[in-house]
Design a protein around this motif. Structure first.
Motif, PDB file in Angstrom:
ATOM      1  N   PRO A  70       0.811  -1.228   0.000  1.00 12.32           N
ATOM      2  CA  PRO A  70       0.000   0.000   0.000  1.00 12.32           C
ATOM      3  C   PRO A  70       0.846   1.280   0.000  1.00 12.32           C
ATOM      4  N   GLN A  71       2.004   1.248   0.688  1.00 14.42           N
ATOM      5  CA  GLN A  71       2.880   2.429   0.640  1.00 14.42           C
ATOM      6  C   GLN A  71       3.378   2.671  -0.780  1.00 14.42           C
ATOM      7  N   LEU A  72       3.706   1.566  -1.449  1.00 13.99           N
ATOM      8  CA  LEU A  72       4.298   1.659  -2.786  1.00 13.99           C
ATOM      9  C   LEU A  72       3.282   2.070  -3.841  1.00 13.99           C
ATOM     10  N   ASP A 113       2.430  -7.176   2.317  1.00 17.27           N
ATOM     11  CA  ASP A 113       1.243  -6.792   1.537  1.00 17.27           C
ATOM     12  C   ASP A 113       0.206  -6.053   2.376  1.00 17.27           C
ATOM     13  N   GLU A 114       0.602  -5.596   3.561  1.00 15.70           N
ATOM     14  CA  GLU A 114      -0.406  -5.063   4.477  1.00 15.70           C
ATOM     15  C   GLU A 114       0.082  -3.800   5.176  1.00 15.70           C
ATOM     16  N   MET A 115      -0.842  -2.844   5.321  1.00 17.34           N
ATOM     17  CA  MET A 115      -0.525  -1.633   6.084  1.00 17.34           C
ATOM     18  C   MET A 115      -1.660  -1.416   7.088  1.00 17.34           C
ATOM     19  N   ARG A 158      -7.315  -0.343  11.047  1.00 13.83           N
ATOM     20  CA  ARG A 158      -7.909  -0.886   9.804  1.00 13.83           C
ATOM     21  C   ARG A 158      -6.788  -1.307   8.869  1.00 13.83           C
ATOM     22  N   ARG A 159      -7.026  -2.416   8.161  1.00 12.65           N
ATOM     23  CA  ARG A 159      -5.972  -2.955   7.309  1.00 12.65           C
ATOM     24  C   ARG A 159      -6.171  -2.538   5.857  1.00 12.65           C
ATOM     25  N   PHE A 160      -5.072  -2.230   5.201  1.00  9.66           N
ATOM     26  CA  PHE A 160      -5.075  -1.986   3.756  1.00  9.66           C
ATOM     27  C   PHE A 160      -4.197  -3.076   3.148  1.00  9.66           C
ATOM     28  N   ILE A 161      -4.807  -3.910   2.299  1.00 12.09           N
ATOM     29  CA  ILE A 161      -4.078  -5.075   1.786  1.00 12.09           C
ATOM     30  C   ILE A 161      -4.051  -5.041   0.260  1.00 12.09           C
ATOM     31  N   GLU A 196      -9.832  -2.997   4.437  1.00 11.63           N
ATOM     32  CA  GLU A 196     -10.613  -3.995   5.178  1.00 11.63           C
ATOM     33  C   GLU A 196     -11.169  -3.335   6.424  1.00 11.63           C
ATOM     34  N   PRO A 197     -12.420  -3.427   6.777  1.00 13.47           N
ATOM     35  CA  PRO A 197     -13.489  -4.147   6.108  1.00 13.47           C
ATOM     36  C   PRO A 197     -13.916  -3.474   4.793  1.00 13.47           C
TER      37      PRO A 197
END
Lengths: 198, 463
Positions: free
Chosen positions: B4-6, B63-65, B70-73, B123-124
């Protein structure tokens, strides 16, 4: 005492949302919008701690300030409202606002089955703002009135949504959305006066 | 470092930096094209969740931030989507002519693409609706360039997107009250109906359709093409997440029929608009509306329809691109886009007008163009379904083809005008010819297209 405070907040919300529909003057409009957020704070603070609920007030006031400052800086020609409200239009809008108020009031018992976890005042206040915001959006052709209608509609949703979701990220995103919509209103107001790129 | 950063934060920073070089139009166009292309290549090649060597460093990209819990995948399975969106940006920035198109499309378009990826990553799932609201705000600015009054279509677009976002959040709220063990069916149906209403607003499904023709008629054709292409694709992919999420649609819920109803209504409506419109912008709206319908029909076939959906996406992007670039060049010499003003354009500017015709007929489904084999396959797959689905499918397609013939007749009509002005530089004339050639080539060799689409679908479904 708490019930009285909640009912007062609902009254403020109805008067403000109906007032925005009826006034012509943009100073009044943005001022009433700012006052409306005090009512929103009153109802949101039932579900959330006041220190978090105040985010709604701050975001709303920032949105109102953005719209106010844009109007102050708008070129003179744009200041003249092209769709001045005539007396029959004001009567019609007032009548429509009262009708929505009555309909929403009669719908509250049924709506409480949908909005689980909300008090009747929260449901009434939220639905009033949803209805009057939608009325404002439906009756207006001016960008700025539509933007204020959207802000009113979202405020109604936020009151109801606060009864379920207290996530920091969601609160922040909704606050940014409010301010973003105000910025869009400001941009739309100024866009035609900005210099076209050569 | 994480994906997600990239692919979200970095491009967002770059698009912010682009705002500072808005007066260097040509530089901005190429900077946007190269950046998007590099990000697409990176998305294609970058190992995710694996250790690899880069110069002197040993890196691992997760693959996760996590932001505020809250998760960003953006995982390996999302790779095709990231590549697809950055390639879309590359394509649109490459074909844009800075002399005829407002250059804010580069920073705002890149930021918009990033927001679509954010909505896809969060996510969600329902949090994604908020990012579509932010995207709508950005696209409102994009569609209202400085010096021009905002059009009613843009305001309606804004209203519908905000309403759609709120309905999706509300549906998620209702769904959260459903006790998974007892499975309150009434509450579930309520939340699904509200979710469908939210997506109807976002996807401009009948009756919330009016903003598409309004924007296509009054706004800049290139900006309109870009917005319709990327926004609607983003919403579709966001919707696919709900469909593939087991928490939303269990075994007992049949969404195939509602999807087919919506698809057929949209396709029929698009065909009807094409039959009666006398405006090139509205013809563009007609094909876009029909494409929404076809995409819904493809999605309604689920696993067998997903490859068709991605093939449709590729064809739509190429055809809308060539249509938009042609129309934005013709805009310089036409006072408006109604058929009377466009009369004789194909005689005066044959190459530029050819882009309009090839783009339109591709999306209408004329044989030999890239759209035809995909629409044929979609029609064949729909064959087992009720008669009304198939008959409306045919009606919509015939309407679009008749609309195409009417456009052809208008563009080739003798207007008596003999002065020929050059409206496009040789680069853009060659570009239009090249895209026309690709669209015909893909029509003659559809296996290229279906192969790519099948790969995307397989990667996404993890098979």
């Amino acid at each position: 005492m708490s019930g009285l405070f909640q009912s007062l907040s609902v009254a403020v919300l109805f008067l403000c949302a109906a007032g925005i529909l009826l006034v012509n003057n943009w100073r009044w409009m943005t001022g009433i919008l700012a006052l409306q957020y005090v009512g929103v704070l009153g109802l949101v603070s039932i579900s959330w701690p006041v220190e978090i609920a105040v985010v709604k007030l701050v975001a709303g006031w920032m949105a109102s300030a953005v719209l106010f400052l844009t109007y102050v800086n708008v070129p003179a020609s744009a200041d003249d409202t092209p769709y001045e409200l005539s007396l029959p239009v004001i009567y019609f809008r007032g009548f429509a606002a009262v009708l929505i108020g009555l309909s929403v009031y009669s719908l509250v018992p049924a709506a409480l089955r949908w909005f689980l976890g909300a008090t009747s005042q929260q449901t009434l206040g939220g639905l009033l703002l949803l209805g009057l915001g939608l009325l404002q959006i439906g009756l207006s052709r001016q960008g700025i009135r539509i933007v204020i209608g959207l802000l009113t509609f979202i405020s109604g949703f936020e009151i109801l949504y606060a009864t379920l979701e207290a996530s920091v990220l969601m609160t922040g995103l909704l606050a940014i959305l409010n301010i973003g919509i105000a910025f869009i209103g400001a941009y739309l107001l100024l866009a035609s006066h900005l210099e076209e790129q050569s | 470092m994480n994906t997600p950063q990239l692919w979200i934060l970095f491009p967002l920073l770059v698009s912010g930096a682009f705002l500072f070089i808005m007066n260097r139009k040509r530089v901005l166009k190429w900077a946007g094209t190269i950046t998007s292309f590099c990000l697409a290549v990176l998305a294609l090649r970058m190992p995710i969740n694996q250790v690899f060597n880069f110069l002197f460093w040993e890196l691992r990209i997760s693959d996760e931030m996590l932001i505020f819990g809250r998760r960003f995948i953006l995982s390996d399975a999302d790779r095709p989507i990231v590549v697809l969106f950055f390639l879309l940006c590359t394509f649109w920035f490459f074909i844009l002519d800075p002399k005829t198109v407002p250059i804010q499309i580069v920073p705002l378009g890149l930021a918009g693409t990033v927001l679509i990826l954010t909505a896809y990553a969060v996510e969600p799932i329902f949090y994604g609706a908020l990012f579509f609201a932010f995207l709508a705000l950005i696209y409102v600015v994009l569609l209202s360039p400085p010096g021009q009054e905002p059009t009613p279509g843009v305001l309606r677009f804004l209203i519908f997107q905000i309403l759609g976002m709120l309905f999706i959040l509300f549906a998620a709220w209702l769904a959260s009250w459903i006790d998974l063990n007892t499975g309150d069916q009434l509450l579930l149906v309520r939340s699904l109906v509200i979710l469908a209403l939210g997506f109807a607003f976002l996807l401009a499904i009948f009756p919330f359709i009016s903003w598409i023709p309004m924007i296509a008629e009054k706004n800049h054709p290139f900006l309109t093409g870009f917005v319709l292409n990327t926004y609607l694709l983003g919403v579709f992919l966001f919707g696919l997440r709900f469909i593939s999420d087991p928490g939303w649609f269990g075994q007992n819920i049949n969404i195939q029929q509602p999807l087919q109803y919506a698809g057929i209504i949209m396709l029929g409506f698009g065909g009807a608009v094409a039959l009666i419109s006398k405006h090139l912008g509205r013809m563009m709206a007609a094909v876009v509306i029909s494409e929404i319908g076809r995409s819904l029909l493809a999605v309604s076939l689920f696993l067998s329809g997903f490859p068709l959906f991605f093939a449709l996406v590729i064809v739509q992007s190429l055809a809308l691109g060539v249509w938009s670039v042609s129309l934005s060049h013709l805009r310089q010499v036409m006072k408006n886009f109604d058929f009377d003003s466009a009369a004789g354009a194909a005689r005066q500017w044959p190459i530029t007008s050819s882009g309009l015709l090839v783009g339109y007929f591709t999306l209408a489904g004329l044989p030999l163009f890239a759209g035809f084999p995909i629409y044929w396959a979609l029609g064949t797959d729909l064959n087992p379904y009720p008669f009304w689905v198939n008959s409306w499918y045919i009606f919509g397609t015939i309407g679009l083809l008749i609309g195409g013939v009417r456009t052809l007749a208008a563009l080739t009509r003798n207007s008596g005008e003999e002065n020929v002005l050059i409206v496009s530089s040789s680069f853009y004339r060659s570009l239009i010819l090249a895209i026309n050639f690709i669209l015909i080539l893909l029509g003659l060799f559809p296996q290229i297209l279906t192969g790519i689409a099948q790969n995307i679908s397989n990667l996404m479904m993890g098979s």
